[in-house]
Write an enzyme that holds these catalytic residues in place. Structure first.
Site, PDB file in Angstrom:
ATOM      1  N   HIS A   1     -35.287 -29.846  85.574  1.00  0.00           N
ATOM      2  CA  HIS A   1     -35.294 -28.640  86.411  1.00  0.00           C
ATOM      3  C   HIS A   1     -36.698 -28.031  86.322  1.00  0.00           C
ATOM      4  O   HIS A   1     -37.376 -28.182  85.301  1.00  0.00           O
ATOM      5  CB  HIS A   1     -34.254 -27.682  85.820  1.00  0.00           C
TER       6      HIS A   1
ATOM      7  N   ASP B   1     -32.656 -28.634  77.117  1.00  0.00           N
ATOM      8  CA  ASP B   1     -32.273 -27.668  78.144  1.00  0.00           C
ATOM      9  C   ASP B   1     -30.768 -27.860  78.363  1.00  0.00           C
ATOM     10  O   ASP B   1     -30.334 -28.816  79.001  1.00  0.00           O
ATOM     11  CB  ASP B   1     -33.089 -27.960  79.412  1.00  0.00           C
TER      12      ASP B   1
ATOM     13  N   GLN C   1     -26.857 -26.803  81.912  1.00  0.00           N
ATOM     14  CA  GLN C   1     -25.704 -27.413  82.586  1.00  0.00           C
ATOM     15  C   GLN C   1     -24.686 -27.972  81.611  1.00  0.00           C
ATOM     16  O   GLN C   1     -23.493 -28.000  81.902  1.00  0.00           O
ATOM     17  CB  GLN C   1     -26.166 -28.541  83.525  1.00  0.00           C
TER      18      GLN C   1
ATOM     19  N   LYS D   1     -23.816 -19.464  83.512  1.00  0.00           N
ATOM     20  CA  LYS D   1     -23.217 -20.777  83.833  1.00  0.00           C
ATOM     21  C   LYS D   1     -22.055 -21.082  82.885  1.00  0.00           C
ATOM     22  O   LYS D   1     -21.408 -22.108  82.984  1.00  0.00           O
ATOM     23  CB  LYS D   1     -24.270 -21.879  83.736  1.00  0.00           C
TER      24      LYS D   1
ATOM     25  N   CYS E   1     -34.045 -26.869  92.571  1.00  0.00           N
ATOM     26  CA  CYS E   1     -35.120 -26.622  91.592  1.00  0.00           C
ATOM     27  C   CYS E   1     -35.481 -27.895  90.838  1.00  0.00           C
ATOM     28  O   CYS E   1     -35.767 -27.864  89.632  1.00  0.00           O
ATOM     29  CB  CYS E   1     -34.751 -25.526  90.603  1.00  0.00           C
TER      30      CYS E   1
HETATM   31  N1  PMP Z   1     -32.126 -25.956  83.588  1.00  0.00           N
HETATM   32  C1  PMP Z   1     -31.144 -26.452  84.329  1.00  0.00           C
HETATM   33  C2  PMP Z   1     -30.739 -27.884  84.156  1.00  0.00           C
HETATM   34  C3  PMP Z   1     -30.500 -25.648  85.264  1.00  0.00           C
HETATM   35  O1  PMP Z   1     -29.510 -26.146  86.012  1.00  0.00           O
HETATM   36  C4  PMP Z   1     -30.902 -24.294  85.408  1.00  0.00           C
HETATM   37  C5  PMP Z   1     -30.237 -23.387  86.412  1.00  0.00           C
HETATM   38  N2  PMP Z   1     -30.061 -23.950  87.682  1.00  0.00           N
HETATM   39  C6  PMP Z   1     -31.928 -23.830  84.599  1.00  0.00           C
HETATM   40  C7  PMP Z   1     -32.509 -24.684  83.700  1.00  0.00           C
HETATM   41  C8  PMP Z   1     -32.414 -22.424  84.686  1.00  0.00           C
HETATM   42  O2  PMP Z   1     -31.420 -21.526  84.303  1.00  0.00           O
HETATM   43  P1  PMP Z   1     -31.586 -19.970  84.559  1.00  0.00           P
HETATM   44  O3  PMP Z   1     -31.946 -19.807  86.011  1.00  0.00           O
HETATM   45  O4  PMP Z   1     -30.240 -19.410  84.236  1.00  0.00           O
HETATM   46  O5  PMP Z   1     -32.661 -19.478  83.654  1.00  0.00           O
END
Ligand code: PMP
Length: 407
Positions: free
Chosen positions: A124, A201, A204, A227, A365
């Site tokens: 991401h 990270d 998910q 999430k 993203c």
């Molecule tokens: N890493 C991953 C794999 C994600 O799916 C996301 C959110 N789409 C993020 C990081 C970022 O999370 P946040 O926007 O809650 O900071």
């Protein structure tokens, strides 16, 4: 299907009663953010109605009460990921802030020109851009381990990229664009055999499986409350205590200090050293309520049910002519990314919305993943524990009628 109390669980989520364009809501955008149970909504409301005051500073009753609830939420979070101590649970705004915190503290303190940070090709943006910024600041170099067509990390290539100069590995536990679950234990063992710390990270992975940071032996683990059926605006950075102790603070301000004079400031102990300013108090307590709620259901039961949902959806999707699944890793979480011949993902998203079905369309993203598959975007249905096979049928029927009309 194994017995999973999905109908009972659905009653706990008031938003699932909503009608969208006069149709029952089918909410399949859980990877972006998932919905909240009454347990979380009521807890937050209760805090503001009965308990609210600033934490850590007051001697009055409400401040003590908020502080107790806030710190008890931290303990719930610790137990949920099996960290050794609440000192290792840093409260942040979310995964993004957690990763930026590590980049700007651990990274700035430990990287010099020519050093390397190793990520994968399925990250991401929030596990790419903070490292690029760190590289600009320090002269370090970002290395990227490749993936195969199924969307799996090529572990042999990853291993080849672990070198004398690698100072940090930062890998997604489960990809939001592909659903791939990475072999993180293997990755950590390979990195640790060369004394390289690993950040995961977990944005998910955390709502879909039991995570045990001590069993994984990861050095940092980042995730977001929103999430995990909890509120937005709160997230977690887990870090091993010895690493956190040695790291400089992230932001300066209230709460992160022990003593301040104009000449010198003494920093607070863990975890407060990294928690400058007033936190999102009620939301942290709400995240604690989400964890209680999930513990009652059981993460292993959730994982098993969602695996069945994904299998069902994948099988149905494979039967649709003109549908291409993006991401077919052997180890996969409850995410189905796809493209259709001649229909742009944004049009898929808009047309499904007219049927009450919420999916996401875009680059998620993860623009490098889109480049890898040579698609501008994908449509993504992402499942949660409150979704059902009937909802997947609504999605698949919707896709089929779309193809009939526009394909
Ligand atoms: N890493 C991953 C794999 C994600 O799916 C996301 C959110 N789409 C993020 C990081 C970022 O999370 P946040 O926007 O809650 O900071």
């Amino acid at each position: 299907m194994t017995h999973f109390p999905v109908e009972k669980i659905r009653l706990d989520f008031p938003i699932l009663e909503e009608k969208i364009r006069n149709k029952p809501l089918v909410y399949l955008d859980n990877a972006a953010s998932c919905q909240k149970p009454n347990a979380v909504i009521d807890t937050i409301s209760h805090v503001y109605r009965h308990d609210y005051a600033n934490v850590h500073r007051g001697v009055h009753t409400l401040s003590v009460r908020s502080t107790d609830k806030f710190e008890s939420a931290r303990e719930k979070i610790r137990a949920f990921i099996n960290a050794d101590s609440t000192k290792e649970i840093i409260i942040t705004k979310g995964t993004t802030e957690s990763i930026n915190l590590v980049a700007q503290t651990y990274g700035k303190a430990n990287l010099k020109p020519g050093d390397e940070i190793l990520i994968t090709a399925m990250e991401h943006h929030s596990n790419i851009v903070p490292w690029q910024m760190l590289c600009e600041q320090t002269g370090a170099i970002l290395k990227v381990a490749p993936i195969n067509q199924q969307g799996e990390l090529i572990v042999t290539e990853f291993e080849k990229l672990l070198g004398d100069k690698t100072r940090l590995v930062a890998v997604v536990h489960m990809s939001n664009a592909l659903g791939t679950i990475n072999p993180v234990k293997n990755i950590i063992d390979l990195a640790h055999s060369r004394s390289i710390p690993v950040l995961l990270d977990g944005a998910q992975a955390i709502p879909h499986m039991a995570v045990d940071v001590q069993a994984l032996d990861c050095d940092f683990y980042a995730f977001s409350g929103h999430k995990l059926y909890g509120p937005s605006g709160v997230g977690i950075l887990y870090g091993k205590r010895a690493l956190l102790e040695a790291m400089p603070p992230y932001q300066g301000g209230g709460d992160m200090i022990r003593k301040v004079t104009f000449e010198e400031t003494e920093y607070n102990s863990l975890p407060y050293k990294f928690e400058a300013g007033t936190p999102s108090i009620a939301d942290v307590i709400g995240l604690g309520a989400a964890i209680d709620y999930l513990n009652d259901i059981g993460m292993d039961a959730i994982a098993a049910y969602e695996a069945e949902l994904l299998d069902y959806a994948t099988e149905k999707a494979r039967q649709i002519k003109g549908l291409r699944i993006i991401g077919e890793a052997a180890e996969k979480g409850a995410i189905l990314s796809f493209v259709l011949d001649r229909i742009h993902p944004h049009d898929i998203g808009t047309m499904l919305d007219s049927l009450g079905v919420a999916i996401r369309a875009g680059h998620h993203c993860a623009m490098p993943v889109m480049d890898f598959y040579e698609v501008p975007a994908t449509a993504r249905a992402s499942f949660a524990m409150y979704n059902t096979q009937q909802e997947i049928d609504v999605l698949m029927n919707g896709i089929e009628s779309l193809i009939e009309v526009f394909g």
